[in-house]
Design a protein around this motif. Structure first.
Motif, PDB file in Angstrom:
ATOM      1  N   VAL A 110       0.834  -1.206   0.000  1.00  0.00           N
ATOM      2  CA  VAL A 110       0.000   0.000   0.000  1.00  0.00           C
ATOM      3  C   VAL A 110       0.868   1.255   0.000  1.00  0.00           C
ATOM      4  CG1 VAL A 110      -1.664   1.342   1.345  1.00  0.00           C
ATOM      5  CG2 VAL A 110      -1.974  -1.128   1.092  1.00  0.00           C
ATOM      6  N   SER A 111       1.907   1.269   0.832  1.00  0.00           N
ATOM      7  CA  SER A 111       2.761   2.456   0.914  1.00  0.00           C
ATOM      8  C   SER A 111       3.508   2.682  -0.400  1.00  0.00           C
ATOM      9  CB  SER A 111       3.748   2.322   2.072  1.00  0.00           C
ATOM     10  OG  SER A 111       4.616   1.214   1.881  1.00  0.00           O
ATOM     11  N   LEU A 112       3.997   1.600  -1.020  1.00  0.00           N
ATOM     12  CA  LEU A 112       4.695   1.737  -2.302  1.00  0.00           C
ATOM     13  C   LEU A 112       3.752   2.234  -3.393  1.00  0.00           C
ATOM     14  CD1 LEU A 112       7.137  -1.314  -2.569  1.00  0.00           C
ATOM     15  CD2 LEU A 112       7.719   1.111  -2.712  1.00  0.00           C
ATOM     16  N   GLY A 113       2.523   1.720  -3.387  1.00  0.00           N
ATOM     17  CA  GLY A 113       1.541   2.155  -4.382  1.00  0.00           C
ATOM     18  C   GLY A 113       1.243   3.637  -4.264  1.00  0.00           C
ATOM     19  N   ILE A 114       1.012   4.110  -3.036  1.00  0.00           N
ATOM     20  CA  ILE A 114       0.714   5.525  -2.821  1.00  0.00           C
ATOM     21  C   ILE A 114       1.908   6.389  -3.204  1.00  0.00           C
ATOM     22  CG2 ILE A 114       0.215   7.253  -1.049  1.00  0.00           C
ATOM     23  CD1 ILE A 114      -1.418   5.124   0.416  1.00  0.00           C
ATOM     24  N   ALA A 115       3.110   5.956  -2.830  1.00  0.00           N
ATOM     25  CA  ALA A 115       4.314   6.736  -3.129  1.00  0.00           C
ATOM     26  C   ALA A 115       4.569   6.819  -4.635  1.00  0.00           C
ATOM     27  CB  ALA A 115       5.521   6.129  -2.419  1.00  0.00           C
ATOM     28  N   ALA A 116       4.477   5.673  -5.327  1.00  0.00           N
ATOM     29  CA  ALA A 116       4.790   5.640  -6.756  1.00  0.00           C
ATOM     30  C   ALA A 116       3.820   6.495  -7.572  1.00  0.00           C
ATOM     31  CB  ALA A 116       4.763   4.191  -7.253  1.00  0.00           C
ATOM     32  N   VAL A 117       2.538   6.346  -7.284  1.00  0.00           N
ATOM     33  CA  VAL A 117       1.544   7.127  -8.026  1.00  0.00           C
ATOM     34  C   VAL A 117       1.698   8.617  -7.706  1.00  0.00           C
ATOM     35  CG1 VAL A 117      -0.923   7.537  -8.371  1.00  0.00           C
ATOM     36  CG2 VAL A 117      -0.068   5.198  -8.158  1.00  0.00           C
ATOM     37  N   GLY A 118       1.942   8.929  -6.435  1.00  0.00           N
ATOM     38  CA  GLY A 118       2.093  10.332  -6.038  1.00  0.00           C
ATOM     39  C   GLY A 118       3.256  11.012  -6.727  1.00  0.00           C
ATOM     40  N   ILE A 119       4.413  10.337  -6.782  1.00  0.00           N
ATOM     41  CA  ILE A 119       5.589  10.903  -7.450  1.00  0.00           C
ATOM     42  C   ILE A 119       5.282  11.189  -8.916  1.00  0.00           C
ATOM     43  CG2 ILE A 119       7.943  10.421  -8.211  1.00  0.00           C
ATOM     44  CD1 ILE A 119       8.129   8.549  -5.745  1.00  0.00           C
ATOM     45  N   LEU A 124       5.115  14.783 -13.202  1.00  0.00           N
ATOM     46  CA  LEU A 124       4.644  15.025 -14.565  1.00  0.00           C
ATOM     47  C   LEU A 124       3.693  16.224 -14.629  1.00  0.00           C
ATOM     48  CD1 LEU A 124       4.037  11.385 -15.886  1.00  0.00           C
ATOM     49  CD2 LEU A 124       6.013  12.883 -16.252  1.00  0.00           C
ATOM     50  N   GLY A 125       2.885  16.397 -13.583  1.00  0.00           N
ATOM     51  CA  GLY A 125       1.955  17.527 -13.559  1.00  0.00           C
ATOM     52  C   GLY A 125       2.676  18.864 -13.543  1.00  0.00           C
ATOM     53  N   LEU A 126       3.701  18.990 -12.709  1.00  0.00           N
ATOM     54  CA  LEU A 126       4.446  20.252 -12.639  1.00  0.00           C
ATOM     55  C   LEU A 126       5.221  20.520 -13.929  1.00  0.00           C
ATOM     56  CD1 LEU A 126       5.780  20.096  -8.961  1.00  0.00           C
ATOM     57  CD2 LEU A 126       4.002  21.597  -9.866  1.00  0.00           C
ATOM     58  N   ALA A 136      10.178  20.703 -10.429  1.00  0.00           N
ATOM     59  CA  ALA A 136       9.260  19.571 -10.607  1.00  0.00           C
ATOM     60  C   ALA A 136       9.792  18.304  -9.945  1.00  0.00           C
ATOM     61  CB  ALA A 136       9.010  19.335 -12.091  1.00  0.00           C
ATOM     62  N   VAL A 137      11.069  17.969 -10.215  1.00  0.00           N
ATOM     63  CA  VAL A 137      11.641  16.737  -9.664  1.00  0.00           C
ATOM     64  C   VAL A 137      11.785  16.837  -8.145  1.00  0.00           C
ATOM     65  CG1 VAL A 137      13.689  15.263  -9.649  1.00  0.00           C
ATOM     66  CG2 VAL A 137      12.815  16.158 -11.809  1.00  0.00           C
ATOM     67  N   SER A 138      12.219  17.990  -7.649  1.00  0.00           N
ATOM     68  CA  SER A 138      12.398  18.157  -6.201  1.00  0.00           C
ATOM     69  C   SER A 138      11.075  18.030  -5.457  1.00  0.00           C
ATOM     70  CB  SER A 138      13.033  19.521  -5.908  1.00  0.00           C
ATOM     71  OG  SER A 138      14.298  19.632  -6.505  1.00  0.00           O
ATOM     72  N   LEU A 139      10.043  18.720  -5.934  1.00  0.00           N
ATOM     73  CA  LEU A 139       8.745  18.661  -5.262  1.00  0.00           C
ATOM     74  C   LEU A 139       8.117  17.278  -5.386  1.00  0.00           C
ATOM     75  CD1 LEU A 139       7.171  22.148  -6.102  1.00  0.00           C
ATOM     76  CD2 LEU A 139       8.117  21.362  -3.933  1.00  0.00           C
ATOM     77  N   ALA A 316      -0.449  24.567  -7.361  1.00  0.00           N
ATOM     78  CA  ALA A 316      -0.288  23.402  -8.233  1.00  0.00           C
ATOM     79  C   ALA A 316       0.216  22.198  -7.451  1.00  0.00           C
ATOM     80  CB  ALA A 316       0.683  23.741  -9.369  1.00  0.00           C
ATOM     81  N   TYR A 317       1.198  22.410  -6.582  1.00  0.00           N
ATOM     82  CA  TYR A 317       1.773  21.314  -5.796  1.00  0.00           C
ATOM     83  C   TYR A 317       0.733  20.708  -4.853  1.00  0.00           C
ATOM     84  CZ  TYR A 317       4.612  18.994  -2.216  1.00  0.00           C
ATOM     85  OH  TYR A 317       5.128  18.083  -1.325  1.00  0.00           O
ATOM     86  N   VAL A 318      -0.029  21.558  -4.167  1.00  0.00           N
ATOM     87  CA  VAL A 318      -1.046  21.059  -3.228  1.00  0.00           C
ATOM     88  C   VAL A 318      -2.085  20.220  -3.963  1.00  0.00           C
ATOM     89  CG1 VAL A 318      -2.951  21.757  -1.726  1.00  0.00           C
ATOM     90  CG2 VAL A 318      -0.730  22.881  -1.506  1.00  0.00           C
ATOM     91  N   LEU A 319      -2.601  20.729  -5.077  1.00  0.00           N
ATOM     92  CA  LEU A 319      -3.644  20.004  -5.811  1.00  0.00           C
ATOM     93  C   LEU A 319      -3.110  18.707  -6.416  1.00  0.00           C
ATOM     94  CD1 LEU A 319      -5.478  22.976  -7.600  1.00  0.00           C
ATOM     95  CD2 LEU A 319      -6.175  21.740  -5.543  1.00  0.00           C
ATOM     96  N   LEU A 320      -1.899  18.767  -6.987  1.00  0.00           N
ATOM     97  CA  LEU A 320      -1.321  17.561  -7.588  1.00  0.00           C
ATOM     98  C   LEU A 320      -0.986  16.522  -6.520  1.00  0.00           C
ATOM     99  CD1 LEU A 320       1.017  19.194 -10.255  1.00  0.00           C
ATOM    100  CD2 LEU A 320      -0.968  17.739 -10.719  1.00  0.00           C
ATOM    101  N   ARG A 321      -0.501  16.959  -5.380  1.00  0.00           N
ATOM    102  CA  ARG A 321      -0.175  15.991  -4.320  1.00  0.00           C
ATOM    103  C   ARG A 321      -1.445  15.331  -3.786  1.00  0.00           C
ATOM    104  NH1 ARG A 321       1.120  15.820   1.394  1.00  0.00           N
ATOM    105  NH2 ARG A 321       2.706  14.203   1.730  1.00  0.00           N
TER     106      ARG A 321
END
Length: 400
Positions: A110-119, A124-126, A136-139, A316-321
Motif C-alpha cells: 500500500v505504501s509503495l503504491g501511494i508513493a509511486a503514483v504520487g511521485i 509530470l503535472g508540474l 518539478a523533480v524536487s517537489l 499546483a503542488y497542493v492540488l497535484l499531491r
C-alpha cells in the motif's frame, strides 16, 4: 529623583533567551485554550495549533517587523527534532512480530503504491504546467514524505485501534523510508542532468539510510537490554528521555535520518525486551508538550514576505499531491482487497500531512540549487501549513 529612577527599572533587558522562554510559555498556554476549543467544537486540535503558529508568524513578522522562518531561533530545530524522534520511536513500537506477520506485506504494498503514483502525478503535472525541471523533480520527491506526528496524534484523538488504523500507522512508519530513497535518487538525477556530482548525491542518500540503521541498532539494542532492569518511576523516565535525546542528537551529528533510526530503535525494544511497555509509557507521558511546540512551530515557520511569490507553484503542488495521494490510495484499496482488508477509496488522503522532513529536504535542495531557493522553500512551507491544517479531517474521515 533617585527613588523614581530606581522604581522605573525593576525589569532586566528582554534578551533573546528570555524572549524564547516567554514564547515557549505562551505557546503552551495557548495550546490549553486550543484544546478546550477543540473539545467544544470538535475541530482537530492539531489544526488549531497550526493556526496558533500562523498567528505567531503574523505577530512576529507584521507586528514586530522580524524576519520569518524560525521564531525561536536556534531552539526551533532541536524541539522539532525531539518531537519527531519521539513519534518515530513510538511508531516503531507498533511494529511487533505478530503485527508484521499479519499486515507487513500489505503495509509495504500500500505504501509503495501511494508513493509511486504520487511521485508520478506531482512530477509530470508540474512539468506539464511549465515549471523548471529542478522544481518539478524536487517537489515530486518531497511529496512522498509524510508527517507521522499528525497521523499518530489524530489516531490517538479518535481512540481507534482497528486494523485500518494499525495499517495507517504501519504505512506512515515506512513512508519516510521511501521518501529518503526517492529524494536521494532525485538529487542524483538532477546532479547528473545539470553536470554536478551524481555519485556524491547517491553516497549521501546511502549514508542517510545505512547510517540511520546503524545508529538505530547501536541505541536500540542496549536500550532493549536495559529496559525493565531499572525500577519503575524516575529511573525509567530518565532512561526514556536519554534514549530520545541520544537518537535526536546523534542523528543530527551523523547527518542520518532521525526518523528511521528512532523507528528501528523502537522496533528493537518492543520485540527484544520483556518489559518494553515501560519506556513507551514514559515517552507517551511527556510527548504532548513537544508535539505542541512541533505543530505551532510548523505554522510559525511560514515566511509571509515570500508566500505570495510562490502562489502558483504552491497551489499546483497542493492540488497535484492531493490527486496523487488519492489515486495512489485507489491502488492501495485494490491491493488490500486481495488480502481481505477493506479500505475506503480515500485512504491515500490520510497520508497528506507533511512537515519537518519535507522542510528538511527542501533546505537540502536549496543548498544545491540556490537559483530556485526562494520558490521551493516558500512552496514547501506554505503547502506544509495547508496540509497540517486540513489533513486531520482526511485522517478522521478515513478512520470512520
Amino acid at each position: 529623583m533617585a527613588g523614581a529612577n530606581a522604581w522605573q527599572a525593576p525589569f532586566g533587558e528582554l534578551g533573546v533567551e528570555t524572549a524564547n522562554l516567554l514564547l515557549l510559555g505562551t505557546i503552551l498556554t495557548l495550546s490549553i485554550f486550543a484544546d478546550a476549543l477543540a473539545n467544544r467544537t470538535r475541530l482537530p486540535r492539531i489544526s488549531l495549533l497550526v493556526l496558533v503558529g500562523v498567528g505567531v508568524a503574523m505577530v512576529q513578522q507584521w507586528g514586530l517587523g522580524h524576519d520569518g522562518g524560525q521564531p525561536l531561533g536556534g531552539l526551533t530545530e532541536p524541539l522539532i527534532q525531539v518531537a519527531l524522534v519521539m513519534v518515530a520511536f513510538l511508531m516503531g513500537g507498533e511494529l511487533t512480530r505478530e503485527r508484521l506477520r499479519s499486515t507487513g506485506a500489505l503495509i509495504v504494498m500500500v505504501s509503495l503504491g501511494i508513493a509511486a503514483v504520487g511521485i508520478t502525478v506531482v512530477g509530470l503535472g508540474l512539468l506539464a504546467l511549465g515549471f523548471p525541471l529542478v522544481v518539478a523533480v524536487s517537489l515530486a520527491a518531497i511529496s512522498v514524505a509524510t508527517d507521522p506526528a499528525e497521523v499518530s496524534e489524530t489516531l490517538h484523538e479518535t481512540g481507534n485501534k482497528s486494523v485500518r488504523a494499525r495499517l495507517l500507522m504501519g504505512v506512515v512508519a515506512i513512508d519516510d523510508l521511501w521518501g529518503i530513497l526517492v529524494f536521494g535518487l532525485a538529487m542524483a538525477l538532477l546532479s547528473w542532468q545539470l553536470d554536478h556530482d551524481a555519485g556524491t548525491a547517491l553516497l549521501m542518500a546511502g549514508w542517510e539510510l545505512g547510517g540511520a540503521l546503524l545508529l538505530g541498532a547501536a541505541v536500540g539494542l542496549p536500550a532493549a537490554w536495559l529496559t525493565g532492569r531499572l525500577r519503575q518511576g524516575e529511573p525509567t523516565q530518565v532512561e526514556a528521555i536519554a534514549l530520545i535525546l541520544l537518537l535526536a542528537g546523534l542523528s543530527s551529528w551523523m547527518q542520518v535520518s532521525a526518523l528511521l533510526a528512532a523507528l528501528l530503535a523502537g522496533a528493537l525494544v518492543v520485540n527484544l525486551s520483556v518489559h518494553h511497555r515501560r519506556s513507551f509509557n514514559e515517552i507517551e507521558h511527556i510527548e504532548w508538550p513537544f508535539l505542541v511546540f512541533f505543530f505551532v512551530l510548523s505554522g510559525a515557520s511560514l515566511d509571509l514576505h515570500y508566500a505570495g511569490q510562490a502562489l502558483g507553484v504552491t497551489v499546483a503542488y497542493v492540488l497535484l499531491r492531493l490527486a496523487g495521494r488519492y489515486l495512489g490510495g485507489l491502488l492501495g484499496v485494490v491491493l488490500a482487497r486481495r488480502h481481505g482488508v477493506a479500505l475506503p477509496a480515500s485512504v491515500g488522503l490520510a497520508m497528506t500531512p507533511q512537515a519537518g522532513i519535507a522542510m528538511g529536504m527542501a533546505l537540502l535542495v536549496t543548498e544545491r540549487f540556490p537559483d530556485h531557493a526562494t520558490l521551493l522553500m516558500s512552496a514547501v512551507v506554505v503547502s506544509t501549513v495547508v496540509f497540517e491544517l486540513f489533513a486531520p479531517f482526511f485522517v478522521r474521515r478515513v478512520i470512520r
